[in-house]
Every structure is written in C-alpha cells, then in structure tokens.
Design a protein around this motif. Sequence first.
Motif, short mmCIF file in Angstrom:
data_model
loop_
_atom_site.label_atom_id
_atom_site.label_comp_id
_atom_site.label_asym_id
_atom_site.label_seq_id
_atom_site.Cartn_x
_atom_site.Cartn_y
_atom_site.Cartn_z
N GLN B 2 -19.32 -16.25 63.79
CA GLN B 2 -18.23 -16.59 62.88
C GLN B 2 -18.28 -18.06 62.53
O GLN B 2 -18.27 -18.92 63.39
N SER B 30 -19.49 -24.69 49.84
CA SER B 30 -19.70 -24.96 48.42
C SER B 30 -18.50 -24.49 47.61
O SER B 30 -18.19 -25.05 46.55
N ASN B 31 -17.82 -23.47 48.08
CA ASN B 31 -16.58 -23.05 47.44
C ASN B 31 -15.80 -22.22 48.44
O ASN B 31 -16.33 -21.82 49.48
N GLN B 33 -12.81 -18.94 48.52
CA GLN B 33 -12.04 -17.94 47.78
C GLN B 33 -10.96 -17.38 48.71
O GLN B 33 -11.13 -17.35 49.92
N TYR B 35 -8.34 -13.96 49.22
CA TYR B 35 -8.10 -12.57 48.87
C TYR B 35 -6.84 -12.08 49.58
O TYR B 35 -6.50 -12.55 50.67
N PHE B 88 -7.12 -13.23 53.36
CA PHE B 88 -8.45 -13.64 53.83
C PHE B 88 -8.94 -14.84 53.03
O PHE B 88 -8.82 -14.87 51.80
N THR B 92 -18.59 -19.89 50.94
CA THR B 92 -20.04 -19.88 50.83
C THR B 92 -20.57 -21.13 51.53
O THR B 92 -20.22 -22.25 51.15
N THR B 97 -26.15 -17.72 49.05
CA THR B 97 -25.92 -16.82 50.19
C THR B 97 -24.60 -16.08 50.00
O THR B 97 -23.76 -16.47 49.19
N ALA B 98 -24.44 -15.00 50.79
CA ALA B 98 -23.23 -14.19 50.65
C ALA B 98 -22.03 -14.91 51.23
O ALA B 98 -22.14 -15.78 52.08
N LEU B 99 -20.85 -14.51 50.73
CA LEU B 99 -19.59 -15.04 51.24
C LEU B 99 -19.40 -14.69 52.71
O LEU B 99 -19.78 -13.60 53.14
N PHE B 101 -16.37 -14.21 55.38
CA PHE B 101 -14.93 -14.05 55.44
C PHE B 101 -14.36 -14.55 56.75
O PHE B 101 -14.97 -14.40 57.82
N GLY B 102 -13.16 -15.15 56.69
CA GLY B 102 -12.39 -15.42 57.89
C GLY B 102 -11.82 -14.11 58.40
O GLY B 102 -11.93 -13.07 57.75
N LYS B 103 -11.20 -14.14 59.59
CA LYS B 103 -10.67 -12.91 60.19
C LYS B 103 -9.36 -12.47 59.55
O LYS B 103 -8.89 -11.37 59.81
#
Lengths: 112, 111
Positions: B2, B30-31, B33, B35, B88, B92, B97-99, B101-103
């Motif tokens: 993680q 880099s960014n 997001q 959700y 959530f 990146t 590379t793929a995102l 996610f936090g828990k």
Amino acid sequence: EADIYQTPRYLVIGTGKKITLECSQTMGHDKMYWYQQDPGMELHLIHYSYGVNSTEKGDLSSESTVSRIRTEHFPLTLESARPSHTSQYLCASSERYNSPLHFGNGTRLTVT
Amino acid sequence: GQQVMQIPQYQHVQEGEDFTTYCNSSTTLSNIQWYKQRPGGHPVFLIQLVKSGEVKKQKRLTFQFGEAKKNSSLHITATQTTDVGTYFCAGTIQAGTALIFGKGTTLSVSS
C-alpha cells in the motif's frame, strides 16, 4: 447512463467450475482494469490493459486470467473457482493514463 | 504494498456536522482523484487534482492537493444523509502506471 457493462450482475457457482466475467465499454477507451473488492473494503487491482493484445497483472495476486482481443471487450476468466474467490469484481476503463475511471456495476461472485 | 494511505477508516457524524478524510503518500503523486461509492454501488469519479496546492470546490465539498503533492484532503461542510458512502482517494505514483487506491473512508450520517 452506463457506458461500461458487466455481466452477470450476480453469480453463484460451485467449487471447481470455470467462469468468465464479461466487461464491455462503448467509449472507445484504450485503458481497461479489473478490481476485486470485498464489501466495504478497499479496491485491489488484479489486471489491467493499455490496449488490444496488452494485459498486465496488478498488485493483487490473482488466479484469474484476462484477454483483450477487441478494444471494447475485457473478459476475466477463473479456470477453477474456489470459495476464496468470493468477492465483487469491478471493471473500469479510462481514456488516458491519468484520466478518471469509469466503473461498471460489478459482478458479485459467490463460490460455494 | 500500500502506497496511498487514507484516514480515518470510518467516521460517523450527526447531520449538519463537517467531515474530513485525508490521503497520504510516501512518494510524490502526479495527480490525485477522489471517488464516492454508495452502499451496494460502484465507485463514481468526483474530481481530479493535478497542481501543487490546488483547491477545488463542488458545492459543499472542498478538495485540496498538498504543496508537495504527497497528500490530499476532502472536506464536506454540513453533511447530509445523502453524503453517506465510502470516499476513496486514488493517486498515480508514476506517469503511465495504473491508479493506486487508498483503503477508503466510510462515512455514516445520522439525522
């Protein structure tokens, strides 16, 4: 409105069966992903694809396999289902690497 | 392992109270997001932050991206029962590379 579709929505299956979870998107996105999520828990990336004929394993070890023969279609297959595979499987797509993810409604899989 | 940590894991508030969830990374993002996932639903994109120190608002929601681009927060003013769900963050670590996610932080609101 749903531009990414997953079927089936719910699936109950016996141990040892082979299953394929379907995911299709109509947005023309190159990037597609499969996440595994237990209820109320974190999302684990299990597979992703950056385009046709491109597939990669994610952070979570998975006994499933994926294929990407067409841009719009990214099915996930379990060759021999086990109770430990019981979970929700979420498919997602994005336009570019850093673009927002569009998720499908998910498939809730129960293996008995 | 993680690489994007999110706290708290759960938060219960009375309707009308404020709520904040925090997201932290050990490496520069880099960014980032955010959700929202309603109970029984799928994650729905809320917003993306790209610039150092960026602040964005959506009605009662305020999103911040830290100056070092290693942390972010989501603040909800005067919560409503419709705010219930799991929030959530996803970042990146490296371009291309793929995102990750936090828990998630699960918010419950009582009226």
